[in-house]
Design a protein around this motif. Structure first.
Motif, short mmCIF file in Angstrom:
data_model
loop_
_atom_site.label_atom_id
_atom_site.label_comp_id
_atom_site.label_asym_id
_atom_site.label_seq_id
_atom_site.Cartn_x
_atom_site.Cartn_y
_atom_site.Cartn_z
N LEU A 9 -16.85 43.61 55.61
CA LEU A 9 -17.02 44.33 56.88
C LEU A 9 -18.35 45.08 56.95
N VAL A 68 -12.64 54.02 45.80
CA VAL A 68 -14.01 53.67 45.40
C VAL A 68 -14.78 54.95 45.05
N THR A 91 -12.91 55.71 54.94
CA THR A 91 -11.56 55.96 55.46
C THR A 91 -11.52 57.40 55.97
N ALA A 94 -11.01 59.71 53.01
CA ALA A 94 -12.21 60.00 52.22
C ALA A 94 -13.16 60.91 52.99
N SER A 98 -11.63 63.34 50.10
CA SER A 98 -12.00 62.95 48.73
C SER A 98 -13.50 62.86 48.49
N VAL A 100 -15.80 64.95 49.31
CA VAL A 100 -16.42 66.24 49.02
C VAL A 100 -15.57 66.99 47.98
N ASN A 113 -4.97 60.36 38.11
CA ASN A 113 -6.24 61.11 38.03
C ASN A 113 -6.41 61.86 36.71
N LEU A 134 -10.81 50.42 60.42
CA LEU A 134 -9.74 50.95 59.55
C LEU A 134 -8.36 50.63 60.14
N1 LIG Z 1 -11.39 63.29 44.66
C1 LIG Z 1 -10.66 63.96 45.49
O1 LIG Z 1 -10.85 65.15 45.73
C2 LIG Z 1 -9.54 63.25 46.19
C3 LIG Z 1 -8.88 63.85 47.27
C4 LIG Z 1 -7.89 63.14 47.94
C5 LIG Z 1 -7.58 61.85 47.52
N2 LIG Z 1 -8.24 61.30 46.47
C6 LIG Z 1 -7.95 59.93 46.06
O2 LIG Z 1 -8.30 59.06 47.13
C7 LIG Z 1 -7.54 57.87 47.00
C8 LIG Z 1 -7.02 57.46 48.37
O3 LIG Z 1 -8.12 57.20 49.21
P1 LIG Z 1 -7.98 56.24 50.48
O4 LIG Z 1 -6.77 56.57 51.24
O5 LIG Z 1 -9.29 56.26 51.15
O6 LIG Z 1 -7.64 54.85 49.80
P2 LIG Z 1 -8.50 53.51 49.51
O7 LIG Z 1 -9.81 53.84 48.94
O8 LIG Z 1 -7.60 52.63 48.75
O9 LIG Z 1 -8.74 52.91 50.95
C9 LIG Z 1 -7.64 52.53 51.71
C10 LIG Z 1 -7.67 51.07 52.12
O10 LIG Z 1 -8.52 50.94 53.26
C11 LIG Z 1 -9.49 49.91 53.04
N3 LIG Z 1 -10.69 50.35 53.77
C12 LIG Z 1 -11.50 51.36 53.43
N4 LIG Z 1 -12.39 51.57 54.41
C13 LIG Z 1 -12.14 50.65 55.37
C14 LIG Z 1 -12.72 50.38 56.63
N5 LIG Z 1 -13.72 51.12 57.14
N6 LIG Z 1 -12.22 49.34 57.34
C15 LIG Z 1 -11.18 48.61 56.87
N7 LIG Z 1 -10.57 48.85 55.70
C16 LIG Z 1 -11.05 49.86 54.97
C17 LIG Z 1 -9.64 49.83 51.55
O11 LIG Z 1 -10.09 48.57 51.16
C18 LIG Z 1 -8.21 50.10 51.08
O12 LIG Z 1 -7.46 48.90 51.15
C19 LIG Z 1 -6.44 58.14 46.00
O13 LIG Z 1 -6.71 57.50 44.80
C20 LIG Z 1 -6.50 59.65 45.81
O14 LIG Z 1 -6.09 60.05 44.53
C21 LIG Z 1 -9.20 61.96 45.81
#
Ligand SMILES: NC(=O)c1ccc[n+]([C@@H]2O[C@H](COP(=O)([O-])OP(=O)(O)OC[C@H]3O[C@@H](n4cnc5c(N)ncnc54)[C@H](O)[C@@H]3O)[C@@H](O)[C@H]2O)c1
Length: 356
Positions: A9, A68, A91, A94, A98, A100, A113, A134
């Motif tokens: 994409l 990612v 997403t 994110a 996540s 920041v 984690n 998305l």
């Molecule tokens: N570091 C932090 O402070 C923090 C905070 C909250 C969550 N997290 C972590 O974040 C993760 C969840 O993140 P998430 O919900 O973004 O999940 P993800 O990264 O798995 O993305 C969700 C899905 O959407 C797809 N996708 C992403 N962007 C897209 C787009 N623009 N168009 C189409 N499809 C798209 C991806 O391929 C995936 O299948 C968990 O592992 C969680 O533990 C970390």
């Protein structure tokens, strides 16, 4: 570095942008979803960085969701003891959460984690056009973290005055704003969603990031504010419950945001039982979460026995001296308290009620 869903994409456009700046870029594509937060994927990124002759002055760019971002961030923290790291969240989850705050991690065999670091991105670039592709289920999962920010707004500000962001179209206070627009917020931004204009979407993202930043600046390495919920533990609202679902059902069965939504519900139910929230407040929050599309009864919940979920909670990173430390909403809404003596029997009952 991106994943297998985002690559077709957006990768070509991202690389073209780099090229237009005169930067040389290479790409690494991880499998999509939570199951990519592994040592194998971490190793793959590090091996490619080495193969591409990256130095510590180069940058790893995470183009994708939280998976990612978390995995690439850990690789960036390790590569030459820290190379450049740029987050390009794709997403809602994110963007609001996540990308920041500087927590980066992969999942251990038993605990989510558990293999990680604090490593802040050198830049976070948010292009809301990425949300156009998305899927709705992922949008709603991100809305769970937005709801979390709404429910911790007061605690996040830690006694400071309300956020004063230079926004044309403010969305504060966040919880009433979410309730007012709940049905429109169930749909991702599009030309047929008049609520989420670019300005309003920007206001929503910036508000959540500013609330997170207020907490992180007070407690950058999660060592403070444990007892009065003014530290990073505030950001954990709903997460100890949610992580238990993710670990017990297997990573990827529920989306992380879906598990957080369940966790928020359980946190509210716990607070109601402990008299921390009045009936009316708890009912308003549960109804609000449902109105935001976060009230689904996921069939897979029946595969997670309540006792197993409570055991999974006891392995969470927030356990102190054998006691599960829970951050819970308290009256008036927006405030939090910490409890580390919630009886396991109560937790079992509440998990059972959730799965029913
Ligand atoms: N570091 C932090 O402070 C923090 C905070 C909250 C969550 N997290 C972590 O974040 C993760 C969840 O993140 P998430 O919900 O973004 O999940 P993800 O990264 O798995 O993305 C969700 C899905 O959407 C797809 N996708 C992403 N962007 C897209 C787009 N623009 N168009 C189409 N499809 C798209 C991806 O391929 C995936 O299948 C968990 O592992 C969680 O533990 C970390």
């Amino acid at each position: 570095v991106t994943d297998a869903n985002v690559a077709p994409l957006w990768l070509a456009q991202a690389q073209a942008t780099c090229q237009a700046q005169g930067w040389v870029s290479n790409s690494v594509i991880l499998p999509a979803g939570e199951t990519a937060k592994t040592t194998d994927c971490l190793h793959a990124i590090l091996a490619k960085a080495d193969e591409f002759n990256l130095t510590r002055n180069d940058a790893l760019i995470a183009l994708g969701g939280g998976v990612v971002g978390d995995t690439v961030g850990l690789a960036a923290a390790l590569y030459y003891r820290g190379c450049g790291f740029v987050q390009v969240p794709s997403t809602l989850l994110a963007m609001v959460d996540s990308s920041v705050g500087g927590k980066v991690a992969i999942n251990g065999a038993r605990v989510k984690n558990s293999i990680g670091a604090f490593y802040h991105p050198h830049a976070v670039l948010m292009d809301t056009d990425l949300l156009a592709t998305l899927p709705r289920r992922e949008w709603l999962a991100g809305m769970a973290e937005v709801a979390k920010y709404a429910l911790i707004e007061h605690a996040a500000l830690g006694g400071q005055p309300a956020l004063a962001l230079p926004l044309a179209d403010p969305v504060l206070p966040l919880w009433p704003w979410l309730l007012q627009h709940a049905s429109a917020l169930q749909q991702p931004p599009s030309s047929t969603n008049p609520l989420l204009t670019p300005e309003r979407l920007k206001a929503l993202l910036l508000t959540c990031c500013a609330l997170k930043a207020a907490v992180v600046m007070r407690d950058p390495d999660e060592t403070g504010g444990q007892l009065d919920a003014t530290g990073r533990i505030a950001l954990n609202l709903g997460h100890t419950f949610g992580h238990a679902y993710e670990q017990t059902l297997g990573y990827g069965t529920l989306l992380h945001g879906e598990a957080v939504a369940l966790g928020l519900r359980l946190a509210v139910a716990t607070s109601l039982h402990l008299g921390l929230l009045a009936d009316e407040e708890a009912t308003t929050v549960q109804a609000g979460l449902t109105a935001l599309g976060l009230g689904l009864a996921w069939p897979s919940l029946q595969e997670a026995p309540a006792e197993t979920l409570v055991v999974a909670m006891s392995r969470d990173k927030k356990v102190r001296q054998g006691k599960v430390r829970l951050v819970l909403p308290s009256s008036p809404l927006g405030n939090l308290v910490i409890k580390d003596n919630v009886p396991s029997e109560l937790l079992v009952t509440l998990f059972e009620a959730q799965g029913a």
